[in-house]
Design a protein around this motif. Sequence first.
Motif, PDB file in Angstrom:
ATOM      1  N   THR A  99       0.817  -1.202   0.000  1.00  0.00           N
ATOM      2  CA  THR A  99       0.000   0.000   0.000  1.00  0.00           C
ATOM      3  C   THR A  99       0.856   1.259   0.000  1.00  0.00           C
ATOM      4  O   THR A  99       0.533   2.221  -0.687  1.00  0.00           O
ATOM      5  CB  THR A  99      -0.940  -0.005   1.216  1.00  0.00           C
ATOM      6  N   LEU A 100       1.952   1.255   0.753  1.00  0.00           N
ATOM      7  CA  LEU A 100       2.811   2.438   0.803  1.00  0.00           C
ATOM      8  C   LEU A 100       3.393   2.716  -0.575  1.00  0.00           C
ATOM      9  O   LEU A 100       3.407   3.864  -1.035  1.00  0.00           O
ATOM     10  CB  LEU A 100       3.922   2.257   1.830  1.00  0.00           C
ATOM     11  N   GLU A 101       3.846   1.685  -1.243  1.00  0.00           N
ATOM     12  CA  GLU A 101       4.395   1.860  -2.591  1.00  0.00           C
ATOM     13  C   GLU A 101       3.340   2.469  -3.512  1.00  0.00           C
ATOM     14  O   GLU A 101       3.609   3.401  -4.264  1.00  0.00           O
ATOM     15  CB  GLU A 101       4.847   0.510  -3.135  1.00  0.00           C
ATOM     16  N   LEU A 157       3.579   6.169  -5.362  1.00  0.00           N
ATOM     17  CA  LEU A 157       3.481   6.291  -6.818  1.00  0.00           C
ATOM     18  C   LEU A 157       2.309   7.174  -7.231  1.00  0.00           C
ATOM     19  O   LEU A 157       2.434   7.973  -8.170  1.00  0.00           O
ATOM     20  CB  LEU A 157       3.372   4.903  -7.458  1.00  0.00           C
ATOM     21  N   GLU A 158       1.175   7.050  -6.545  1.00  0.00           N
ATOM     22  CA  GLU A 158       0.020   7.896  -6.856  1.00  0.00           C
ATOM     23  C   GLU A 158       0.330   9.364  -6.593  1.00  0.00           C
ATOM     24  O   GLU A 158      -0.008  10.236  -7.397  1.00  0.00           O
ATOM     25  CB  GLU A 158      -1.199   7.451  -6.046  1.00  0.00           C
ATOM     26  N   LEU A 159       0.964   9.644  -5.453  1.00  0.00           N
ATOM     27  CA  LEU A 159       1.308  11.022  -5.125  1.00  0.00           C
ATOM     28  C   LEU A 159       2.279  11.602  -6.155  1.00  0.00           C
ATOM     29  O   LEU A 159       2.089  12.717  -6.644  1.00  0.00           O
ATOM     30  CB  LEU A 159       1.927  11.099  -3.727  1.00  0.00           C
ATOM     31  N   LEU A 160       3.323  10.845  -6.471  1.00  0.00           N
ATOM     32  CA  LEU A 160       4.359  11.348  -7.368  1.00  0.00           C
ATOM     33  C   LEU A 160       3.896  11.433  -8.817  1.00  0.00           C
ATOM     34  O   LEU A 160       4.520  12.123  -9.620  1.00  0.00           O
ATOM     35  CB  LEU A 160       5.614  10.482  -7.258  1.00  0.00           C
ATOM     36  N   SER A 161       2.801  10.764  -9.148  1.00  0.00           N
ATOM     37  CA  SER A 161       2.299  10.829 -10.525  1.00  0.00           C
ATOM     38  C   SER A 161       1.699  12.197 -10.841  1.00  0.00           C
ATOM     39  O   SER A 161       1.564  12.556 -12.007  1.00  0.00           O
ATOM     40  CB  SER A 161       1.265   9.729 -10.773  1.00  0.00           C
ATOM     41  N   SER A 162       1.364  12.962  -9.800  1.00  0.00           N
ATOM     42  CA  SER A 162       0.718  14.246 -10.051  1.00  0.00           C
ATOM     43  C   SER A 162       1.525  15.458  -9.581  1.00  0.00           C
ATOM     44  O   SER A 162       1.142  16.587  -9.864  1.00  0.00           O
ATOM     45  CB  SER A 162      -0.652  14.278  -9.363  1.00  0.00           C
ATOM     46  N   ASP A 163       2.644  15.232  -8.868  1.00  0.00           N
ATOM     47  CA  ASP A 163       3.389  16.366  -8.325  1.00  0.00           C
ATOM     48  C   ASP A 163       4.771  15.910  -7.889  1.00  0.00           C
ATOM     49  O   ASP A 163       5.065  14.720  -7.865  1.00  0.00           O
ATOM     50  CB  ASP A 163       2.637  16.960  -7.125  1.00  0.00           C
ATOM     51  N   THR A 164       5.610  16.854  -7.513  1.00  0.00           N
ATOM     52  CA  THR A 164       6.931  16.585  -6.959  1.00  0.00           C
ATOM     53  C   THR A 164       6.874  16.847  -5.463  1.00  0.00           C
ATOM     54  O   THR A 164       6.308  17.854  -5.038  1.00  0.00           O
ATOM     55  CB  THR A 164       7.988  17.497  -7.602  1.00  0.00           C
ATOM     56  N   TYR A 165       7.428  15.933  -4.670  1.00  0.00           N
ATOM     57  CA  TYR A 165       7.380  16.037  -3.217  1.00  0.00           C
ATOM     58  C   TYR A 165       8.775  15.936  -2.628  1.00  0.00           C
ATOM     59  O   TYR A 165       9.596  15.165  -3.116  1.00  0.00           O
ATOM     60  CB  TYR A 165       6.551  14.886  -2.620  1.00  0.00           C
ATOM     61  N   SER A 166       9.013  16.678  -1.557  1.00  0.00           N
ATOM     62  CA  SER A 166      10.237  16.501  -0.786  1.00  0.00           C
ATOM     63  C   SER A 166      10.034  15.293   0.126  1.00  0.00           C
ATOM     64  O   SER A 166       8.920  14.773   0.266  1.00  0.00           O
ATOM     65  CB  SER A 166      10.513  17.746   0.070  1.00  0.00           C
TER      66      SER A 166
END
Length: 131
Positions: free
Chosen positions: A68-70, A74-83
């Motif tokens: 689930t964490l993976e 991946l879902e978060l990074l598909s739409s934006d850049t995160y620190s």
Amino acid sequence: MSDSADTSRETVKTYVPAYQKAEWQSHADDLDMSQSEFVRTMVQAGRKGFESDSAEPDSPDSDPGGNTLERQVLELLSSDTYSWDELLEAVSDDIESRLDETLEELQATNRIRYSGRHGGYTTVDGGGDGN
């Protein structure tokens, strides 16, 4: 992630026996990590074990054997850049509230109680209070 997210760093201080600190430092060295990075990573990994209580559609229960964490990362990074800090905040559950709710439920069903004599929570049947 929102531009208003607070990504500043804060200090967390804890005390552990010297042998434990030495073990952590050795393990961190083996992983080529700083001790701070090692402790942060291990705490987050340990918190993952508390996430399985949820019965929500995207919970670990709905993804047996999955990661689930993976998927979340991946879902978060598909739409934006995160620190690092933004990702950590985005995937972290409010474990304190969940623990508080669980303790209240266990006390309400008379499965645990708070024992000042024994310095904390204990099972009602005496299994955890030293009796």
